[in-house]
Scaffold this motif. Structure first.
Motif, PDB file in Angstrom:
ATOM      1  N   PRO A   1       0.769  -1.242   0.000  1.00  9.92           N
ATOM      2  CA  PRO A   1       0.000   0.000   0.000  1.00  9.92           C
ATOM      3  C   PRO A   1       0.801   1.293   0.000  1.00  9.92           C
ATOM      4  N   GLY A   2       2.044   1.247   0.452  1.00  9.58           N
ATOM      5  CA  GLY A   2       2.781   2.500   0.623  1.00  9.58           C
ATOM      6  C   GLY A   2       2.342   3.192   1.899  1.00  9.58           C
ATOM      7  N   PRO A   3       2.995   4.307   2.255  1.00  7.91           N
ATOM      8  CA  PRO A   3       2.690   4.997   3.523  1.00  7.91           C
ATOM      9  C   PRO A   3       1.340   5.729   3.471  1.00  7.91           C
ATOM     10  N   TRP A   4       0.759   5.943   4.651  1.00  8.75           N
ATOM     11  CA  TRP A   4      -0.483   6.721   4.790  1.00  8.75           C
ATOM     12  C   TRP A   4      -0.087   8.177   4.915  1.00  8.75           C
ATOM     13  N   ASP A   5      -0.501   9.005   3.981  1.00  9.26           N
ATOM     14  CA  ASP A   5      -0.005  10.379   3.886  1.00  9.26           C
ATOM     15  C   ASP A   5      -0.844  11.338   4.738  1.00  9.26           C
ATOM     16  N   LEU A   6      -0.294  11.748   5.886  1.00  5.50           N
ATOM     17  CA  LEU A   6      -1.052  12.597   6.819  1.00  5.50           C
ATOM     18  C   LEU A   6      -1.401  13.983   6.258  1.00  5.50           C
ATOM     19  N   PRO A   7      -0.500  14.649   5.492  1.00  7.66           N
ATOM     20  CA  PRO A   7      -0.918  15.925   4.892  1.00  7.66           C
ATOM     21  C   PRO A   7      -2.152  15.772   3.987  1.00  7.66           C
ATOM     22  N   SER A   8      -2.246  14.653   3.268  1.00  5.29           N
ATOM     23  CA  SER A   8      -3.425  14.414   2.435  1.00  5.29           C
ATOM     24  C   SER A   8      -4.685  14.263   3.279  1.00  5.29           C
ATOM     25  N   VAL A   9      -4.546  13.578   4.428  1.00  9.20           N
ATOM     26  CA  VAL A   9      -5.680  13.423   5.347  1.00  9.20           C
ATOM     27  C   VAL A   9      -6.186  14.791   5.792  1.00  9.20           C
TER      28      VAL A   9
ATOM     29  N   LEU B   1      -9.358  25.772  -1.950  1.00 16.02           N
ATOM     30  CA  LEU B   1      -7.895  25.717  -2.015  1.00 16.02           C
ATOM     31  C   LEU B   1      -7.386  24.368  -1.484  1.00 16.02           C
ATOM     32  N   ALA B   2      -7.937  23.936  -0.355  1.00 13.04           N
ATOM     33  CA  ALA B   2      -7.509  22.659   0.238  1.00 13.04           C
ATOM     34  C   ALA B   2      -7.797  21.488  -0.713  1.00 13.04           C
ATOM     35  N   LEU B   3      -8.944  21.519  -1.387  1.00 13.11           N
ATOM     36  CA  LEU B   3      -9.293  20.427  -2.316  1.00 13.11           C
ATOM     37  C   LEU B   3      -8.384  20.427  -3.546  1.00 13.11           C
ATOM     38  N   VAL B   4      -8.058  21.629  -4.037  1.00 16.57           N
ATOM     39  CA  VAL B   4      -7.136  21.730  -5.181  1.00 16.57           C
ATOM     40  C   VAL B   4      -5.761  21.172  -4.793  1.00 16.57           C
ATOM     41  N   LEU B   5      -5.285  21.567  -3.604  1.00 19.48           N
ATOM     42  CA  LEU B   5      -3.986  21.069  -3.124  1.00 19.48           C
ATOM     43  C   LEU B   5      -4.027  19.557  -2.895  1.00 19.48           C
ATOM     44  N   PHE B   6      -5.166  19.070  -2.400  1.00 22.43           N
ATOM     45  CA  PHE B   6      -5.332  17.627  -2.184  1.00 22.43           C
ATOM     46  C   PHE B   6      -5.199  16.874  -3.509  1.00 22.43           C
ATOM     47  N   VAL B   7      -5.907  17.344  -4.543  1.00 17.41           N
ATOM     48  CA  VAL B   7      -5.863  16.682  -5.862  1.00 17.41           C
ATOM     49  C   VAL B   7      -4.444  16.721  -6.425  1.00 17.41           C
ATOM     50  N   ARG B   8      -3.792  17.886  -6.364  1.00 19.16           N
ATOM     51  CA  ARG B   8      -2.421  18.011  -6.894  1.00 19.16           C
ATOM     52  C   ARG B   8      -1.459  17.071  -6.156  1.00 19.16           C
ATOM     53  N   ARG B   9      -1.647  16.964  -4.839  1.00 18.68           N
ATOM     54  CA  ARG B   9      -0.774  16.093  -4.056  1.00 18.68           C
ATOM     55  C   ARG B   9      -0.982  14.626  -4.434  1.00 18.68           C
ATOM     56  N   GLN B  10      -2.256  14.238  -4.639  1.00 16.90           N
ATOM     57  CA  GLN B  10      -2.543  12.841  -4.995  1.00 16.90           C
ATOM     58  C   GLN B  10      -1.919  12.473  -6.344  1.00 16.90           C
ATOM     59  N   LEU B  11      -1.914  13.431  -7.255  1.00 16.50           N
ATOM     60  CA  LEU B  11      -1.360  13.165  -8.586  1.00 16.50           C
ATOM     61  C   LEU B  11       0.169  13.019  -8.553  1.00 16.50           C
ATOM     62  N   ARG B  12       0.811  13.599  -7.508  1.00 17.56           N
ATOM     63  CA  ARG B  12       2.268  13.530  -7.407  1.00 17.56           C
ATOM     64  C   ARG B  12       2.757  12.328  -6.596  1.00 17.56           C
ATOM     65  N   LEU B  13       1.930  11.852  -5.653  1.00 18.16           N
ATOM     66  CA  LEU B  13       2.378  10.791  -4.747  1.00 18.16           C
ATOM     67  C   LEU B  13       2.459   9.431  -5.450  1.00 18.16           C
ATOM     68  N   ALA B  14       3.478   8.632  -5.072  1.00 19.95           N
ATOM     69  CA  ALA B  14       3.590   7.276  -5.613  1.00 19.95           C
ATOM     70  C   ALA B  14       2.485   6.379  -5.056  1.00 19.95           C
ATOM     71  N   SER B  15       2.109   6.609  -3.781  1.00 19.35           N
ATOM     72  CA  SER B  15       1.022   5.836  -3.146  1.00 19.35           C
ATOM     73  C   SER B  15      -0.015   6.816  -2.609  1.00 19.35           C
ATOM     74  N   PRO B  16      -0.898   7.340  -3.495  1.00 18.90           N
ATOM     75  CA  PRO B  16      -1.837   8.375  -3.056  1.00 18.90           C
ATOM     76  C   PRO B  16      -2.909   7.828  -2.120  1.00 18.90           C
ATOM     77  N   LEU B  17      -3.466   8.728  -1.336  1.00 16.57           N
ATOM     78  CA  LEU B  17      -4.602   8.376  -0.479  1.00 16.57           C
ATOM     79  C   LEU B  17      -5.787   7.972  -1.363  1.00 16.57           C
ATOM     80  N   LEU B  18      -5.956   8.700  -2.466  1.00 21.32           N
ATOM     81  CA  LEU B  18      -7.026   8.419  -3.430  1.00 21.32           C
ATOM     82  C   LEU B  18      -6.449   8.571  -4.832  1.00 21.32           C
ATOM     83  N   ASP B  19      -6.561   7.523  -5.623  1.00 24.17           N
ATOM     84  CA  ASP B  19      -6.060   7.561  -7.002  1.00 24.17           C
ATOM     85  C   ASP B  19      -7.028   8.387  -7.848  1.00 24.17           C
ATOM     86  N   MET B  20      -6.629   9.620  -8.175  1.00 21.73           N
ATOM     87  CA  MET B  20      -7.515  10.542  -8.892  1.00 21.73           C
ATOM     88  C   MET B  20      -7.820  10.079 -10.308  1.00 21.73           C
TER      89      MET B  20
END
Length: 519
Positions: A208-216, A251-270
């Motif tokens: 699964p990869g790590p659980w990303d707290l900033p994404s949470v 703003l938080a949702l936009v940052l959340f989506v951008r972060r998910q697209l960059r992470l190798a193991s995203p919280l949610l695969d966009m």
């Protein structure tokens, strides 16, 4: 892909379990769903008693009604993803124990502020339950037709919870204090923890990869702030509070989506949202529940404080909605396979929209001959659309991502609940606060009555006979007028959603054979 390639046995064993064990496991899972359904609807009946005991303002009463949904919606994707990582069974059992403990605190809340806090914590615990149940179903039932039936039973039990809630809640409220409606959670949670620990298979993503707290954090802030902005703007007009919350949420949702697209193991695969069927199903899910929950929440108050039914009578009066939802949930997969997914979902949304449109003609004197069939139509439409969309969402993703996908499905459900209560409630409240002070009623009593319909009942105490009757009638008539307006807004949204779903879900089919890697 063979079962061996899934890594540890806990990642692949559920689907190979004997049929009897699979269905026994499902019976435990639906206990959690039943409980969440009960907990959502029982509060509507308890609202008048809460108003009398805790004295909340109309804004506080709305927060008591929807803070649970706000918090649960903000955390569902995160908790679904956490279950994929640490094990869905483990998360379900931990969440069940926490849910039971916080239910006790909620039952003994001593103020409106405490009630809002405990309901928020109940949302944190509740966020662990729903995605875990649906994700475990995805893994326990690899065969799509068997899984469709299991999802139908899951959806039917969620609706059955909505049925059991008002009836059991009505009985308890007639014999005990309002806190008793939360204590019914304890025996169900105890059974779930004890039996579930023995019967349920563990399942998780083997890599699964790590659980990303900033994404949470971004997910939570984004969803809660956005819903708060909608609620405030609808209730009080566009002001700086709502604008600030809306900007922060966006703003938080936009940052959340951008972060998910960059992470190798995203919280949610966009990338899941690139699938038109997945996106269409999520949107339909949200709007179905928006119409259902918003109407049921305020209809409970209408039945008790306008038509003056007892809590038990109000609970029994709402039973057709749940009966219709249970029946439609069990038949949903068959309907979708014999017609099409888009026909089933669009038809369900249209049915909810028509039920809301019928409520636009509601009067304080409206007889049950109209209300009963309207509630049945509402339930059938919601059960059909909700169950088929849940099946589409689950079957659109690899089983390793079942928790995150279930989190999306349940986020849509809870967000729909929160927005339904917030939007329809804001329309109702906006109308309700406008009623003129009747002749012979002191302005101070009228102001007290404008806080909430429960407050109006309290404000009549001690007034002379005619003044009491005038104040109560003015409050009831204005509340009904607001309910008609709210139902009209909901009808337009739901009928528009039916047309949109027809477009988004074209060519979408339910699976008929196990996907690669499931068998």
């Amino acid at each position: 892909m063979s079962g061996a390639s899934h890594g540890p046995p806990h990642g692949s064993s559920p689907g190979t379990r004997p049929a009897r064990q699979r269905w026994l496991a499902l019976s435990v899972l639906v206990l959690a769903v039943l409980l969440v359904g009960v907990d959502a609807t029982v509060l509507g009946l308890a609202a008048p008693f809460l108003s009398e005991d805790l004295g909340p303002s109309s804004t506080q009463l709305l927060w008591i009604g929807d803070v649970y949904s706000f918090v649960i919606a903000g955390l569902l994707v995160s908790m679904g993803s956490l279950g994929d990582r640490i094990g869905r069974k483990k998360l379900l059992l931990i969440g069940s124990a926490a849910f039971g403990a916080v239910s006790v605190l909620t039952a003994y809340a001593h103020s409106s502020e405490a009630m809002i806090l405990w309901r928020a914590l109940l949302g944190v615990a509740g966020a662990t339950l729903m995605p875990s149940t649906l994700a475990l179903i995805r893994n326990i039932f690899p065969d799509p037709r068997e899984r469709s039936l299991a999802v139908g039973i899951w959806g039917a039990m969620a609706s059955a919870g909505a049925a059991v809630g008002p009836v059991v809640g009505g009985f308890l409220l007639e014999h005990f204090w309002w806190g008793s409606v939360f204590l019914i959670n304890l025996p169900v949670m105890a059974v779930l923890v004890v039996v579930g620990s023995k019967l349920l298979p563990e399942s998780r993503n083997p890599d699964p990869g790590p659980w990303d707290l900033p994404s949470v954090g971004l997910s939570m802030v984004g969803i809660v702030a956005t819903v708060y902005a909608v609620k405030e703007a609808a209730a009080y007009g566009f002001h700086w509070d709502a604008a600030l919350a809306g900007a922060a949420g966006s703003l938080a949702l936009v940052l959340f989506v951008r972060r998910q697209l960059r992470l190798a193991s995203p919280l949610l695969d966009m990338r899941l949202f690139q699938h038109r069927g997945f996106s269409g199903a999520v949107l339909a899910d949200l709007l179905t529940i928006l119409g259902l929950s918003g109407l049921i929440f305020f209809l409970s108050q209408f039945l008790q404080m306008v038509q003056m039914r007892s809590p038990l009578q109000a609970g029994l009066a709402e039973l057709p909605a749940a009966v219709g939802a249970v029946a439609a949930g069990l038949a949903a997969a068959t309907v979708a396979r014999r017609t099409s997914v888009r026909a089933a979902v669009s038809g369900g949304l249209a049915a909810v929209g028509l039920a809301l449109a019928a409520c636009a003609g509601l009067q304080p004197s409206t007889g049950y001959w109209l209300l009963g069939p309207v509630l049945l139509l509402l339930g059938v439409g919601a059960g059909l659309a909700f169950t088929v969309t849940a099946d589409v969402i689950l079957s659109s993703v690899p089983k390793e991502q079942a928790g995150a996908a279930s989190g999306v499905s349940e986020t849509a459900y809870e967000l729909g609940t929160a927005l339904g209560i917030a939007l329809l409630g804001s329309v109702v409240t906006g109308f309700y606060r406008t009623f003129a002070t009747p002749p012979g009623v002191p302005e101070s009593r009228a102001e007290e009555a404008r806080e909430s319909l429960g407050g109006a009942v309290q404000a009549t105490h001690g007034l002379p006979g005619e003044a009491r009757e005038r104040l109560l009638t003015a409050a009831q008539d204005t509340f009904t007028e607001g309910l008609r307006a709210g139902a009209s807004v909901g009808a337009v949204i739901l009928l528009g959603a039916a047309a949109l779903s027809w477009h988004l879900l074209r060519d979408q089919r339910l699976e008929d054979t196990p996907a690669d890697g499931d068998a």
